[in-house]
Design an enzyme around this catalytic site. Structure first.
Site, PDB file in Angstrom:
ATOM      1  N   LEU A 198       0.821  -1.209   0.000  1.00 59.07           N
ATOM      2  CA  LEU A 198       0.000   0.000   0.000  1.00 59.07           C
ATOM      3  C   LEU A 198       0.854   1.258   0.000  1.00 59.07           C
ATOM      4  CD1 LEU A 198      -2.687  -1.039   2.651  1.00 59.07           C
ATOM      5  CD2 LEU A 198      -2.994  -0.886   0.178  1.00 59.07           C
ATOM      6  N   GLY A 222       7.638   3.822   3.483  1.00 61.97           N
ATOM      7  CA  GLY A 222       8.263   4.982   4.092  1.00 61.97           C
ATOM      8  C   GLY A 222       9.705   4.688   4.437  1.00 61.97           C
ATOM      9  N   MET A 244      11.098   3.844   7.145  1.00 63.63           N
ATOM     10  CA  MET A 244      11.397   2.785   8.100  1.00 63.63           C
ATOM     11  C   MET A 244      10.562   1.527   7.948  1.00 63.63           C
ATOM     12  SD  MET A 244      12.551   4.383  11.683  1.00 63.63           S
ATOM     13  CE  MET A 244      14.062   5.361  11.747  1.00 63.63           C
ATOM     14  N   ASP A 247       3.108  13.839  14.913  1.00 63.39           N
ATOM     15  CA  ASP A 247       3.428  13.807  13.484  1.00 63.39           C
ATOM     16  C   ASP A 247       2.151  13.810  12.658  1.00 63.39           C
ATOM     17  OD1 ASP A 247       5.171  13.858  11.353  1.00 63.39           O
ATOM     18  OD2 ASP A 247       5.416  11.683  11.245  1.00 63.39           O
ATOM     19  N   ASP A 269      -0.571   6.218  12.097  1.00 67.06           N
ATOM     20  CA  ASP A 269       0.888   6.306  12.262  1.00 67.06           C
ATOM     21  C   ASP A 269       1.275   6.991  13.565  1.00 67.06           C
ATOM     22  OD1 ASP A 269       3.535   6.009  11.874  1.00 67.06           O
ATOM     23  OD2 ASP A 269       3.623   6.969   9.919  1.00 67.06           O
TER      24      ASP A 269
END
Length: 696
Positions: A28, A31, A33, A144, A161
């Protein structure tokens, strides 16, 4: 899970086939990490599974941050986030599975469709305010919030997240190479004093996200993240293109000082005035999809003109970067340390029946004390334990402790005051008459601390339980609880036993054991269906909340009769998020997030009444024969008729100057001497007549 040949953070040569029991079907997104996969459970449920890159799986510090992310995501109810279904931070490649939420990210939506219309923006702002309220009330700061972390679902935006930093998303790093956020959506304090970042930083990010949704760019734009950092700290935001009726509210969110920003609750109240048809007390899909266009009466005045931005010069940018501290994502909020101030008291005439008057006192400058009763009020907050006279609120003594109480109010156990400090190695017991130290002891690290009768029960990370005598500080016993990997303990006033619970990894059953606190011996044990959390005892039975592991909502109440071994499960009419409960007789009183208070008759298996109190977040309710009492996050104490479910009275709000701060756990009120004792975020402790709520 199958290992990968490629251990880098980029495109992966060989994708894993499974994460735990979940088959990974497609990617999907990726990133810095980790990679997020579309996956399916054995039953076919769609999931989003985040799998950490192999190179970061080898980093113990990163694994710790990943465990913190999983814990933070699990604390949030799931109403405005992607609920955690399963996770394994200890796997060779750590992973976390959440419910799959169909819908684009806000970032993708704006890229494909351009800026949002004013009506969409109002709904987005309201939905994000709801989400932040839900996140903050469990003591979590997201840190974030940005367009790529907002999913646009059919029933409103979802925030995702929690806590994984993404070094490759930006070039702004500390000297150790750790990203502290995404610069265009970070608050000034995240650059200037990162250790002091609180919920208000998320409100700043919400303002930046709204500007992006309205214009396709941020309020502080530059190709250089260092210049963005300077602008965030020093310059005025560029709100060109933001609708005139929303701009003043967005500007307040982007205030440089945290205390000048609105709270999520205030945002929803303000939005109600922006759109008359918008109701902040009920958020249902029909209202989210109802379009409201055009100017409304009473719209705020147009925003002031932007001041010209100052040029970002290298020395100033260097100063900003020097001020940046280490990453500390998703902390729990226990109230910042506050210097004690001189106690002020207001009292009224004592009650003729018991000689106790109503009063209020402010022994702390700010922060919400947690109190218990044992002849006197014993309270704790921000590294301080103090005792008050319950008759008039007079300060009897004060004692500083090493760390702030976290697991609950100080209690009297073994005849001594026990300040409770989870995840600390230091135990200390105080004289209840003077507040002087009676004993101190340094223990091996422990993850849980529960007082039970004359004992303190400490649970280690390896599942070992230690029983410490409260009066002497000596260890009485050490053992593991049979059938329980890492037990969680609960104990209840007047009950000689402590209850250990351990839920299976799949959430299908909970092992329950009744423990004699003085010896650690198991008095009885059983296995019950589902994920259960004990909340009370009554009439020879133990009561549990049944929690849906997928959503985090409470779906039923379970009563386990110890004598017969029979379990009665009464389903709630509607799943409740953030539920707190108490039991009196055969009636359970349950308060959920958003203020729904309901009474459930466990014998008749039906709901007696429900009251929508409009409280965004409340404490565990406390039941008396005639009333149910609970504390609201704004410092109000409310009383509800226990038989009819009608509101009898409430005290005024007492928010104080740090209204943007959120207490991790709201303390329940205390009943004694026909009075109710409660606390508020402004540091106030107060007493009111329990028999006359209408006069509060």
């Amino acid at each position: 899970m199958a290992p990968e040949r490629n251990t880098g953070a980029g495109a992966e040569a060989e994708l894993p086939e499974y994460a735990g029991h979940y088959q990974l079907e497609s990617c999907l997104g990726s990133g810095g990490m980790g990679v997020v996969h579309l996956a399916r459970s054995t039953s076919g449920m769609k999931l989003a599974v985040k799998v950490v890159h192999a190179e970061f799986a080898k980093d113990p510090e990163f694994r710790g941050r990943f465990r913190q992310e999983v814990g933070a995501a699990r604390r949030v109810s799931g109403a405005f986030t992607a609920s955690v279904v399963d996770a394994d931070p200890e796997a060779e490649r750590p992973w976390m599975a959440t419910l799959f939420i169909p819908g684009p990210t806000l970032s993708d939506h704006v890229k494909r469709n351009g800026p949002m219309a004013p009506a969409q923006l109002r709904r987005l702002m309201a939905g994000l305010a709801e989400a932040l309220r839900d996140i903050h009330r469990v003591g979590v700061v997201h840190r974030d919030l940005k367009p790529s972390n907002v999913l646009l679902a059919e029933d409103g935006p979802k925030v995702i997240d929690f806590g994984i930093s993404r070094p490759k998303d930006s070039e702004l790093r500390t000297e150790t190479g750790k990203l502290i956020g995404t610069p265009p959506f970070m608050a000034p304090e995240q650059f200037r004093r990162p250790r002091e970042v609180g919920p208000a930083a998320d409100v700043f990010a919400l303002g930046s996200v709204l500007v992006h949704a309205a214009t396709g760019r941020g309020p502080f734009d530059s190709d250089s993240p260092y210049v963005v950092a300077y602008q965030v700290v020093h310059d005025e935001p560029d709100l060109t293109g933001v609708p005139e009726n929303l701009a003043p509210l967005v500007l307040r969110c982007l205030a440089k000082e945290p205390e000048d920003r609105p709270t999520p609750d205030e945002l929803m109240r303000e939005l109600r005035s922006v759109a008359a048809s918008y109701d902040t007390q009920a958020f249902i899909p029909a209202q989210r999809t109802a379009d409201v266009t055009g100017p409304e009466p009473g719209e705020p005045e147009p925003r002031p003109r932007r001041r010209p931005r100052r040029k970002a010069v290298l020395p100033a940018v260097a100063l900003v970067l020097v001020a940046v501290g280490a990453l500390a994502s998703v902390p729990l909020l226990d109230g910042g340390a506050s210097a004690p101030r001189t106690t002020t008291r207001t009292t009224t005439a004592p009650s003729a029946a018991v000689g106790f008057g109503t009063w209020q006192t402010t022994p702390l400058a700010t922060g919400m004390p947690q109190c218990s009763y044992s002849g006197k009020l014993i309270c704790g907050q921000s590294g301080l334990v103090f005792a008050l006279d319950p008759a008039d609120g007079a300060l009897l003594w004060r004692h500083s402790v090493a760390t702030a109480p976290r697991s609950g109010p100080p209690v009297v156990s073994g005849g001594l005051v026990q300040p409770l400090t989870d995840q600390s190695r230091r135990l200390e017991a105080l004289d209840p008459a003077s507040g002087g130290t009676r004993w101190k002891r340094t223990m091996p690290a422990y993850d849980g601390l529960q007082p039970a009768g004359s004992m303190l029960l400490l649970t280690g990370a390896d599942g070992q339980v230690t029983g410490v005598d409260s009066a002497s500080g000596r260890t009485r016993w050490e053992r593991r609880i049979p059938g329980q990997s890492i037990p969680y303990f609960a104990s209840f006033a007047g009950d000689p036993l402590a209850y250990a619970t351990s839920t299976t990894g799949d959430g299908l059953s909970t092992q329950v054991a009744a423990i004699a606190p003085t010896s650690g011996d198991v008095q009885w044990a059983t296995r019950l269906r589902g994920t259960l959390k004990p909340f009370g005892v009554s009439g020879g039975a133990v009561y549990f909340l049944a929690i849906d592991k997928a959503t985090g909502g409470t779906t039923a109440i379970v009563r386990y009769d110890v004598r017969s071994g029979a379990a009665r499960r009464v389903a709630l009419p509607v799943s409740r998020f953030g539920a707190r409960a108490t039991v009196r007789g055969n009636v359970v009183y349950l308060l959920a997030a958003g203020g729904s208070l309901e009474a459930m008759d466990m014998d008749a298996r039906r709901r007696l009444w429900i009251l929508e109190t409009s409280v965004s977040r409340g404490s565990a309710p406390v039941a008396a024969p005639a009333c149910v009492y609970f504390t609201a996050a704004d410092g109000r104490l409310l009383a509800v008729d226990a038989r009819k479910g009608t509101l009898l009275g409430q005290t005024p709000p007492r928010l104080g100057r740090d209204s943007g701060q959120v207490t991790a756990t709201l303390p329940a009120p205390v009943l004694a001497h026909n009075h109710v004792y409660a606390t508020a975020p402004d540091g106030t402790v107060f007493a009111v007549n329990a028999r006359n709520p209408s006069a509060w």
